[in-house]
Enzyme design. Structure first.
Site, short mmCIF file in Angstrom:
data_model
loop_
_atom_site.label_atom_id
_atom_site.label_comp_id
_atom_site.label_asym_id
_atom_site.label_seq_id
_atom_site.Cartn_x
_atom_site.Cartn_y
_atom_site.Cartn_z
N TYR A 249 6.66 -5.73 -29.28
CA TYR A 249 5.36 -5.83 -28.61
C TYR A 249 4.56 -4.59 -28.97
O TYR A 249 5.07 -3.47 -28.85
CB TYR A 249 5.56 -5.92 -27.09
CG TYR A 249 4.28 -5.74 -26.31
CD1 TYR A 249 3.52 -6.84 -25.93
CD2 TYR A 249 3.81 -4.47 -25.99
CE1 TYR A 249 2.33 -6.69 -25.26
CE2 TYR A 249 2.61 -4.30 -25.31
CZ TYR A 249 1.89 -5.41 -24.95
OH TYR A 249 0.70 -5.24 -24.29
N GLU B 134 -3.66 -6.86 -28.83
CA GLU B 134 -2.23 -7.02 -28.58
C GLU B 134 -1.59 -7.89 -29.66
O GLU B 134 -2.20 -8.86 -30.10
CB GLU B 134 -2.04 -7.69 -27.22
CG GLU B 134 -0.61 -7.94 -26.82
CD GLU B 134 -0.51 -8.81 -25.57
OE1 GLU B 134 -0.72 -8.27 -24.46
OE2 GLU B 134 -0.26 -10.01 -25.71
#
Ligand code: GDP
Ligand code: MN
Length: 381
Positions: free
Chosen positions: A101, A189
């Site tokens: 992530y 993101e």
């Protein structure tokens, strides 16, 4: 403004972040054609603004032409958490050994952007953040200086990213911060940033949210906005310049001021009704704005009754009342019952002016909401 995955990926790819080979498709035939072009296996991914598409059945892999046809048929036209899927991204499926992530967002508490990295990426990052927040490494950035290379390396190291990947991940993070800054993003993101067995990294998903107030200087991104509306009502709201959110109930709500509209939503819920929307028509309530607002709620087929909650401030109540009258007089027949609550400057004069053949006038907000909820229940039968 939130970009779709395919849009965010094109922005990321242009900035040099590795992304899978992909094509946007809106019919079964287009999916098959794209899949044949890209080569199997492919991932077919619903392009709607909901998180957790994977778990909700909006992302499927296909190993062959037959499977591509089958998953395209399943996903196109499906209802994904209330959104109709009419486009999918067909993408070379990545064979991965790990999911990372990486993201940059605003930490309002610190008043600074924060870069985040975790080796526990994938579909469950929300529960990682909740249950093991230490598994996400964070580094605050001073926007005056930007992200120093050592900061990117530090957060990647803190997250425990393996040595052989660290350089590439740090470089992706640096690019993401640059995009966050250059493009007036509120959030960027990549989850997952997939790791292949030969230590390549590739952005399998992409999120990019842009600050609406900066769209005037982000021409390229503003042009993408047109494609991001999930339905015609949102498009209309943007044309009319209203703040609008579509909800799932049947009580249409119009007010001037966000707080006033929120309060009305709460009250509708309190009296057992279900709001169909949030619609803030902003300051002033001239006939044209009122007519546009009515056009919006009337064209929502879910709406069974409408409550107007207007506070006369600088715009006086009698002006608003005239606006409502002339907007409603344009209809041969009022399609759905409308209840008006008018308070503030010249409210009494306003209530007298309102044509009670066209609307129901209530003095208090509680009465107005209760009456609207009753109408909505009658109409719904
Ligand atoms: P989200 O659920 O809406 O966040 O959608 P993502 O794009 O993050 O996909 C969710 C999950 O689907 C990923 O974590 C992967 O496990 C899987 N997935 C997505 N794309 C691919 C792909 O190209 N190959 C493989 N094997 N799995 C994928
Ligand atoms: Mn994701």
């Amino acid at each position: 403004m939130r970009l779709h995955e395919y849009q965010a990926k094109s922005v990321f790819a242009d900035a040099g972040i590795p992304t899978p080979d992909a094509t946007l498709a809106s019919s079964v035939d287009e999916v098959v054609e794209a899949a044949e072009d890209i080569g199997y296996p492919v991932a077919v991914k619903a392009q709607v603004h909901v998180g957790g598409r994977g778990k909700a059945g909006g992302i499927k892999l296909a190993e062959s032409r037959d499977e591509a046809e089958q998953v395209a048929d399943e996903i196109l036209g499906m209802d994904l958490k209330g959104y109709h899927v009419d486009r999918v991204l067909v993408e070379e499926a990545v064979d991965f050994v790990n999911e990372l992530y990486v993201g940059v967002t605003m930490d309002r508490g610190e008043g600074k952007p924060v870069a985040m990295v975790s080796t526990k990426g994938g579909v469950d990052i929300e529960s990682v953040a909740e249950e093991t927040p230490d598994a996400i490494a964070r580094e605050h950035i001073d926007p005056a200086f930007g992200m120093h290379p050592y900061q990117a390396r530090k957060v990647v190291y803190d997250a425990g990213v393996p040595r052989e990947l660290a350089r590439d991940v740090a470089s992706v993070l640096q690019t993401m911060y640059q995009l966050w800054d250059d493009r007036d993003a509120s959030e960027v993101e990549i989850n997952p940033l997939m790791v292949t067995d030969d230590d390549e990294i590739i952005a399998a998903d992409a999120v990019m949210n842009i600050d609406d107030d900066a769209l005037f200087r982000q021409q390229e991104l503003a042009e993408m906005e047109e494609e991001t509306f999930e339905d015609d009502l949102e498009r209309k709201a943007s044309e009319y310049g209203f703040d609008y959110v579509r909800l799932s109930g049947n009580v249409g709500i119009i007010g001037n001021g966000a707080g006033l509209v929120m309060t009305t939503l709460d009250l509708v819920d309190y009296y057992g009704g279900e709001p169909a929307n949030f619609l803030d028509i902003g300051g002033g309530a001239k006939a044209e704005r009122v007519a546009n607002a009515l056009d919006m709620v009337f064209s929502d087929e879910n709406v069974d009754a409408v409550v107007f909650n207007i506070f006369g401030g600088i715009t006086r109540g009698d002006e608003v009342a005239k606006g409502i009258n002339s907007a409603l007089e344009q209809f041969d027949e009022i399609p759905k019952p409308v209840v008006v609550r008018l308070a503030g400057t010249n409210a009494e004069e306003g209530r007298e002016i309102l044509n009670d053949e066209l609307v129901t006038v209530e003095e208090t907000l509680e009465d107005a909401v209760q009456r609207t909820v009753e109408y909505s229940e009658e109409e719904a039968q």
